[in-house]
Design a protein around this motif. Structure first.
Motif, short mmCIF file in Angstrom:
data_model
loop_
_atom_site.label_atom_id
_atom_site.label_comp_id
_atom_site.label_asym_id
_atom_site.label_seq_id
_atom_site.Cartn_x
_atom_site.Cartn_y
_atom_site.Cartn_z
N ASP A 11 -21.23 59.82 67.33
CA ASP A 11 -21.70 59.47 65.67
C ASP A 11 -21.69 61.07 65.57
O ASP A 11 -21.96 60.32 64.01
N HIS A 12 -21.70 61.71 65.58
CA HIS A 12 -21.59 62.58 64.18
C HIS A 12 -20.43 63.00 63.91
O HIS A 12 -19.39 63.76 64.62
N THR A 37 -20.68 54.09 66.11
CA THR A 37 -21.47 53.27 67.07
C THR A 37 -20.46 52.52 68.15
O THR A 37 -19.47 52.36 68.39
N GLN A 60 -26.24 56.46 66.57
CA GLN A 60 -27.19 55.86 66.37
C GLN A 60 -26.28 54.89 65.71
O GLN A 60 -25.24 55.17 64.96
N ASP A 61 -26.62 53.90 64.70
CA ASP A 61 -26.42 52.67 64.29
C ASP A 61 -27.05 52.44 62.96
O ASP A 61 -27.94 51.68 62.92
N PRO A 62 -27.12 53.21 61.46
CA PRO A 62 -27.33 52.20 61.02
C PRO A 62 -28.02 51.10 60.10
O PRO A 62 -28.89 50.90 60.59
N GLN A 63 -27.05 50.19 60.78
CA GLN A 63 -27.00 49.14 60.44
C GLN A 63 -27.88 47.90 61.44
O GLN A 63 -28.55 47.20 60.78
N GLY A 65 -30.46 49.94 63.78
CA GLY A 65 -31.93 50.83 63.58
C GLY A 65 -31.77 51.06 65.44
O GLY A 65 -30.90 51.57 65.94
N ARG A 66 -33.14 50.14 65.82
CA ARG A 66 -33.29 50.53 67.08
C ARG A 66 -32.54 50.08 68.05
O ARG A 66 -32.85 50.30 69.09
N ALA A 68 -29.53 50.29 68.35
CA ALA A 68 -28.26 50.05 68.37
C ALA A 68 -27.86 50.27 69.34
O ALA A 68 -28.52 50.32 70.30
#
Length: 253
Positions: A11-12, A37, A60-63, A65-66, A68
């Motif tokens: 994810d980086h 992701t 991490q997956d912003p869409q 969140g927790r 993920a």
């Protein structure tokens, strides 16, 4: 020999780019696709032809969140569609939940699980990728120790001594709810059912004998739930928990 075709999942972005360049510079690897992701990894794995996946554990997956999908969860989902798809988990995380998830995954072969700090150079990853493709498996000794530590912790988990309804009451108790509030949250017709359940929790966790009243028992049950460790109290009220050698030592130092 043809290069190993790799799906790279991290994810980086900058690290993923550097890793791709480093791997391909070895001449032994071709990164055929990338993902950031768990959801993307699953989709890409069904789209491309690859030999092995190199995947971070924390994704991490912003869409979502927790919620993920972790690297381990993504690997499990991918293997449903592509059985025994080789995967190398390459992680910096030291979180019990990831080790617990890996231990419960049932992954038996065609994998490696290593710390990034122990495999800093891309060239060090190439043998791991080759071994995974050939069906061999490796767990970094440091990670193996942590997985065993989590296993030992789970075997001593006080939560495992409770039935599901008791565990739910303990969770709400630890959130500071009163019996009346817990009864309302659980839609219980008789709030005395919570008091009776509390008694079962206290008995399972050895609090019936050493807590002088319900308030003390409630506070101690909350501490046990939050730490997820069996705790006993000495005559002076000091909480004690078992260390790795099985000896009772102060919980707080």
């Amino acid at each position: 020999m043809a290069p190993i075709k790799v799906l790279l999942v991290d994810d980086h972005g900058p690290l993923r780019n550097a890793l791709r360049e480093g791997l391909e510079a070895t001449g032994s690897v071709q990164v055929v696709m990338e993902a950031a992701t768990g959801r993307e990894a699953l989709a890409r794995a069904l789209e491309v032809d690859m030999d092995v996946i190199l995947m971070d554990v924390q994704l991490q997956d912003p869409q979502v969140g927790r919620k993920a999908m972790s690297g381990v969860a993504a690997a499990i989902a991918i293997r449903r569609e592509r059985p025994r798809m080789p995967v190398v988990f390459y992680s910096i995380q030291d979180d019990d939940e990831y080790y617990r998830e890996f231990r419960a995954s049932g992954i038996l072969t065609h994998y490696a699980y290593v710390r990034k700090s122990n495999y800093l150079l891309p060239s060090m990853l190439v043998p791991l990728l080759k071994d995974a493709v050939n069906g061999r498996s490796l767990v970094d000794p440091e990670i193996e120790d942590r997985v065993q530590e989590v296993r030992d912790l789970d075997e001593q988990s006080p939560r495992a001594l409770l039935e599901p309804n008791e565990l739910r009451v303990a969770e709400l108790m630890a959130q500071g709810m009163t019996n009346e509030q817990i009864a309302s949250r659980l839609n219980l017709h008789d709030k005395r059912a919570v008091s009776r359940t509390n008694g079962r929790i206290y008995a399972a966790w050895g609090l019936s004998e050493n807590a002088v009243d319900d308030k003390v028992a409630r506070a101690r049950a909350t501490l046990i739930y939050l730490h997820n460790r069996l705790i006993m109290w000495d005559e002076g009220g000091t909480p004690l928990a078992q260390d790795r050698r099985g000896e009772w030592v102060p919980l707080f130092t």
